[in-house]
Design a protein around this motif. Structure first.
Motif, short mmCIF file in Angstrom:
data_model
loop_
_atom_site.label_atom_id
_atom_site.label_comp_id
_atom_site.label_asym_id
_atom_site.label_seq_id
_atom_site.Cartn_x
_atom_site.Cartn_y
_atom_site.Cartn_z
N VAL A 10 -96.75 48.92 38.24
CA VAL A 10 -98.00 48.37 37.41
C VAL A 10 -97.55 47.51 35.97
N VAL A 11 -98.00 46.57 36.04
CA VAL A 11 -97.69 45.66 34.89
C VAL A 11 -98.40 45.59 33.51
N GLY A 12 -99.73 45.60 34.00
CA GLY A 12 -100.82 45.79 32.63
C GLY A 12 -102.24 46.12 33.28
N ILE A 13 -103.20 46.04 32.30
CA ILE A 13 -104.42 46.38 32.61
C ILE A 13 -105.31 45.25 31.97
N VAL A 14 -105.97 44.78 32.80
CA VAL A 14 -106.84 43.47 32.45
C VAL A 14 -108.41 44.11 32.35
N LEU A 15 -108.94 43.89 31.28
CA LEU A 15 -110.35 44.23 30.76
C LEU A 15 -111.14 43.17 30.85
N PRO A 16 -112.10 42.91 31.80
CA PRO A 16 -112.98 41.85 31.75
C PRO A 16 -113.84 41.57 30.37
N ASP A 17 -113.84 40.20 29.97
CA ASP A 17 -114.54 39.86 28.64
C ASP A 17 -115.98 40.74 28.90
N GLY A 18 -116.57 40.47 30.08
CA GLY A 18 -118.13 41.10 30.03
C GLY A 18 -118.38 42.41 29.97
N ALA A 19 -117.15 43.15 30.08
CA ALA A 19 -117.20 44.37 29.88
C ALA A 19 -117.64 45.08 28.65
#
Lengths: 789, 330
Positions: free
Chosen positions: B203-212
């Protein structure tokens, strides 16, 4: 021993001053030396192979493969020739290593000494033990059955079952009292075991020295009892055995027995001629246990129409685990320590302690008194409700006075219970809150009563219970020798304070050596809340001898009569003419001139003769007793069952607070420990294995679960205690459990007969109550009680 | 208890880390903060001969408005200005993880991959010897429910439910390339198979969507002590409300009541309604789907019941814009 007239300060850190513990700085900076910090040249690692079975015959043990492994230096196994041991002379049933039979999961089967821990563990895995399982005794009730003698866990008892000790005491006519009572409350209470959860795991280093002496460094509360039992098991005279107690990282009763691992390390050292260290991992601490006994307690309390108690009937079935330990005392204490602080009218007690195939139980803070106290105080609240009395008022109506005798013969001298109740009722605004807080909030009260040392010694000999030696040479520093065990409770500081007070010195002139049987005279150890009372008196008496020598020296230097002098802040002052004064060091030099260092001893031998002549009358006798009253306010979340204690007003009669700071810390520590048992701690078993042998799964409260605590120290000035003092380390645990339970009852209307009060149990109880109420409201079904009305 | 022996490797790039993993095949673990792994190694639970430490891999670090590196420490994240500004629900959820000391060491990637837990598994070798071992340790039979097919060890991470509700996506790297998997689809299988991460995948990273960022999100945790303990049950929810407090998005999730975290999207049935209106139906549904097993401290029935109680409370708080107050204002 008395303090000077009020207003006079002999020592800035003397009696009544708030003194930080003298070993505190070394602990918080990490420089304190615990047993595991010690390293010896050539030291080996010792490990213990433990039984995976709860009860089994040992068919064979083959150590040959393990012994052949490189780096393995010695392996020892049990032998029937070795002396049995145990803290009480009346139930010495422990063996260092299992002989023919293992009796609980974790029982010690073999000891291994090796160059490294890795090698020792590999060697343990290579030891081949063949077992033949035996019938397992799990439930306490099963241990009451008569059985084949081969199945007796302790074959030496005179019972045909696994019963260890039965106590029957009867004062007055309880049955008649209950029959004639206006109100009766009774309950069957269930208490799971709890354990001490001290920080420092057990650790020991044994060194069988080339001189032929055995020195042992051990984390123990009882160097003297360890000394005696080591001598017996190793078959060495006591003078060839030296016990040293390094700093101890908490004990709470969990280090108050001589233990198998101390014997095993000694056997391994004798075999190898090298120092051997055994350090437990946390699981081994749990398997060794010696914590509070699981107990089933049936109690009936009766009173007249005015709420005056007329009878207490108490029956305790106590699950002792595989060894005796302090169990005979536990069996008595479960009953006899209910004899205060209330006048019972009539009292009957039956206590039975049984052996089971579980980790041994023993002494734990509040020894023997905690569970019965809980049951009693919860039922007193029920009686109050039945009488229509305020719970504080029913307690006030039943208090014993000062200078009286309980119906089982305890001599009560100082007694501050009434003042304790007054203080907490007032401070908590009790009268405005009890029964008046919104649903989900409640307030409860409970009292306590505890010994301040046992009046009679465990071993029947004429050695005083505590002796202290003092030495002062030309540097003026005072060395206090006494075997009282500092286990974090502050006994070193207490000794130093008592001496500083009498000699009129700042505390940094006093150094305490309380750790070595070679140099320090016998004190029986840190258990039964005896140290402040007994060692405090011994040290004060020794200091008093020196004080008189200093006054005589000052008399010689000034030509004034010695009787007129007293010690004051590093000076010896002639009180009729205060300008006539000699510096402390000048008085010391004069006193040692031509004679050498000043030495003195003092001791506490025995309490005055007391007690009745019934069987077991000596159990629970103490030179004095401590008293408590607590009010606890709590929130209870009716949707989740979570209890959140908000505030505790804790009043404790310790006679005289030698060190109010230390008394407060003891009370707060007691509260934390008691709340753990009340809310979450559970020493459980899963098919005879300890179910949660680690501090993640054995839940002790964190700082976040602690309520705000307001301590009220009540000083009843005990006529015999040092400067009026009595205990503060155990009694303050007793009232927190029932005061919380009574507060929960006030909050949500359910009463608890089982601990711990985990949220699932609380929620179940609330839902049960609501279902019953709904049935009643709908008129579908009435409870029997309702039908009678 | 001493650690089992292992060789420690300290790669400084993802490629080097993956190469080491491939080289040592089944006898290697990646180690982040190690707060979970080391305890299991001490207990000889599936300990490997090689540990590949990720401390020095720069690409696994960093916090931006939309991405968190897997090796970011939990304490630092909870205090990070971007996290506190944009993802306050996450910052608060992090304070539920273990204790401050463990959060200083533990990483967000490690938390997402926390080993599944079970009363019969998380024990010492001696303890397991007295019981006969479980299928997740040395044996092939489960001690929770005697059978040989399914491991019931419970997923017990605190952050996955909330991240899943927020629609977070995991960046994964393996020798064959990179891929992205939503948190809500990452956890699959049982207590042993756990998730879709490949053998040599990271697991490299966690992406959080803009809309969230427009979602109100929170996490509530059941445990006996308000620190240290793993969840006995946990619920997370994320909700978006329009100007008239009508739901436009609603997701909820549980942890520690099943072998994997359970995610539920209620947007379809709840859109256009108020939180008060959907409260019971959502809470009852999530509770009904919880499948706790008898392998933690508290009873199964209680843990299941608390799913509903805790979710109701969480949704009410989200409706009112209330936080738990576990972190002070940024």
């Amino acid at each position: 021993m008395s303090a000077p007239e009020s207003g006079v300060v002999r020592s800035p850190q003397g009696v009544g001053q708030r003194v930080p513990l003298i070993d505190g700085a070394s602990k918080v900076t990490g420089s304190a030396v615990y047993t595991d910090d010690l390293k010896m040249p050539g030291m080996l690692v010792g490990k213990i192979l433990r039984s995976p079975l709860p009860h089994a015959k040992i068919v064979s043990i083959d150590t040959s493969r393990a012994e052949a492994m490189p780096g393995v230096k010695a392996i020892v196994t049990g032998s029937g020739d070795m002396a049995k041991f145990g803290v009480l002379p009346i139930s010495k049933d422990e063996v260092a290593l299992a002989v023919d039979r293992v009796k609980y999961v974790g029982d010690c089967v073999a000891g291994v000494a090796a160059d490294t821990e890795e090698i020792a563990m590999a060697a343990m895995a290579a030891i081949d033990v063949r077992y033949e399982p035996l019938r397992v005794f799990d439930k306490a009730e099963d241990s009451l059955e008569d059985i084949d003698p081969g199945l007796k866990i302790n074959p030496d008892t005179r019972h045909a079952s696994n019963l260890h000790k039965e106590v029957n005491q009867n004062f007055g006519d309880v049955d008649a009292a209950i029959a004639a009572a206006a109100h009766v409350a009774s309950g069957k209470f269930r208490f799971v075991g709890v354990t001490h959860a001290f920080t420092e795991p057990h650790c020991v280093i044994a060194h069988f020295e080339p001189t032929g002496r055995l020195t042992i460094w051990s984390a123990t509360q009882v160097p003297h009892y360890l000394h005696r039992d080591l001598s017996a098991v190793m078959e060495m005279p006591m003078h060839k055995v030296r016990v040293v107690r390094p700093m101890v990282g908490g004990a709470f009763g969990g280090k108050s027995d001589p233990f198998p691992h101390e014997m095993i390390a000694s056997l391994l050292s004798r075999k190898t001629g090298r120092p051997v260290k055994i350090l437990f991992d946390r699981e081994e601490v749990f398997l060794t246990n010696h914590g509070r006994h699981p107990t089933k307690t049936s109690v009936t309390v009766a009173c007249d129409e005015n709420g005056k108690l007329t009878g207490l009937d108490l029956d305790a079935l106590i699950d002792g685990g595989a060894w005796g330990s302090f169990g005979v005392v536990t069996t008595y204490y479960n009953g006899v320590l209910s004899a205060g602080p209330y006048d019972l009218g009539n009292f009957r007690y039956r206590g039975r302690r049984v052996y089971t195939n579980k980790a041994p139980c023993g002494a734990m803070r509040g020894h023997g008194a905690v569970n019965s106290r809980f049951a009693f105080e919860v039922l007193v609240d029920e009686l109050a409700e039945k009488c229509g009395l305020d719970p504080a008022e029913i307690r006030r109506r039943n208090l014993l006075t000062s200078n009286t005798t309980t119906l089982n013969g305890f001599r009560i001298t100082s007694n501050g219970t009434a003042e304790c109740i007054r203080r907490v009722v007032e401070a908590s605004d009790w009268d405005k809150k009890r029964g008046r807080l919104p649903y989900g909030e409640g307030i409860g009260i409970a009292c306590g009563f505890y010994i301040s040392g046992s009046a009679l010694r465990i071993n029947w000999n004429k050695v005083p219970q505590s002796t202290a030696h003092l030495k002062i040479d030309m540097d003026g520093g005072v060395t206090v020798h006494c075997l009282a065990a500092e286990i974090g409770q502050g006994s070193d500081t207490m000794l130093a304070q008592c001496v500083a007070e009498v000699l009129g010195l700042p505390i940094d002139w006093v150094r305490v050596c309380a750790r070595d049987t070679d140099t320090d005279p016998i004190d029986l150890g840190s258990y039964s809340s005896r140290v402040t009372f007994m060692a405090g008196l011994a040290a004060s008496r020794a200091a008093e001898v020196i004080r008189q020598k200093l006054c005589q020296a000052a008399s010689r230097l000034t030509g004034r009569p010695a009787e007129g002098f007293d010690t004051r802040q590093c000076e010896v002052v002639f009180l009729p003419e205060p300008e006539v004064r000699v510096h402390y060091l000048d008085a010391v030099l004069e006193a040692i001139a031509g004679k050498g260092a000043l030495i003195a001893k003092g001791c506490y031998h025995d309490a005055p003769k007391m007690g009745g002549d019934h069987k077991g009358a000596a159990a629970g006798l103490s030179p004095t007793y401590s008293f408590q009253a607590y009010v606890t306010q709590t929130k209870v979340d009716p949707e989740t069952g979570f209890i959140k204690p908000m505030k505790v007003w804790a009043a404790h009669d310790c006679g005289k607070a030698l060190n109010p700071l230390a008394v407060e810390m003891q009370i707060e520590g007691c509260l934390h420990m008691g709340l753990g048992q009340a809310m979450m701690e559970s020493f459980g078993y899963n098919r005879m294995t300890v179910s949660n042998p680690n501090l993640l799964d054995y839940k002790i409260p964190s700082a976040l679960e602690m309520p705000d605590v307001e301590v009220h120290i009540v000083e009843s000035n005990d006529p015999e205690g040092p400067f009026g003092a009595k205990e503060a380390g155990e009694g303050p645990l007793l009232p927190i459990l029932p005061s919380l339970a009574n507060a929960v009852t006030d909050a949500v209307g359910v009463r608890f007969y089982e601990l711990p009060m985990t949220p699932d149990r609380v929620l179940n109880a609330i839902e049960k109550k609501e279902r019953a109420a709904a049935r009643t409201a709908s008129g579908k079904k009435r409870t029997p009680e309702e039908s009678v009305r | 208890m001493i650690l089992s022996p292992f060789q420690l490797h300290r790669p400084d790039s993802i490629e080097a880390a993956l190469a080491l993993a491939a080289e040592h095949a089944a006898d290697a673990d990646f180690i982040g903060g190690g707060t979970d792994l080391m305890q299991n190694y001490k207990n000889r639970l599936n300990a490997k001969g090689n540990l590949i430490a990720l401390n020095e891999v720069a690409e696994l670090r960093g916090v931006s408005a939309t991405r968190i590196g897997a090796m970011e420490r939990l304490s630092g994240l909870a205090d990070h200005p971007i996290v506190r500004r944009d993802w306050p629900g996450l910052a608060e959820a992090i304070t539920h993880v273990a204790s401050p000391l463990i959060r200083n060491q533990g990483t967000i990637g490690g938390n997402l991959l926390v080993e599944t837990r079970c009363y019969f598994f998380n024990q010492t070798p001696f303890w397991r010897e007295t019981k006969g071992s479980c299928m997740k340790a040395e044996s092939d039979e489960c001690l929770v429910i005697p059978q040989k097919e399914i491991c019931y060890a419970a997923y017990s991470g605190d952050l996955a439910p909330l991240l899943g509700c927020l629609g977070a996506v995991l960046e994964l790297a393996s020798p064959t390339g990179r891929r992205e998997v939503p948190v809500s689809e990452f956890y699959q299988g049982d207590g042993i198979t756990k998730n879709v991460l490949g053998e040599n995948e990271l697991v490299v990273g966690i992406v959080l969507p803009d809309g969230a960022r427009a979602l109100r999100a929170g996490y509530r945790k059941l445990r006996l002590r308000d620190t240290i303990d793993y969840p006995e049950m946990g619920v997370a929810a994320a909700v978006k409300l329009d100007d008239s407090s009508r739901i436009t998005e609603l997701r909820a999730a549980t942890t520690a009541v099943d072998v994997v975290p359970q995610f539920a999207d209620y947007t379809g049935t709840c859109a256009g309604r108020t939180i008060a209106d959907v409260l019971d139906e959502v809470a009852d549904d999530l509770q009904a789907n919880a499948q706790p097993k008898k392998n933690t401290a508290l009873p199964v029935g209680y843990r299941k019941k608390m799913v509903g109680v805790f979710l109701r409370r969480l949704l009410r708080d989200l409706a009112d814009g209330k936080s738990e107050g576990r972190i002070s204002a940024a």
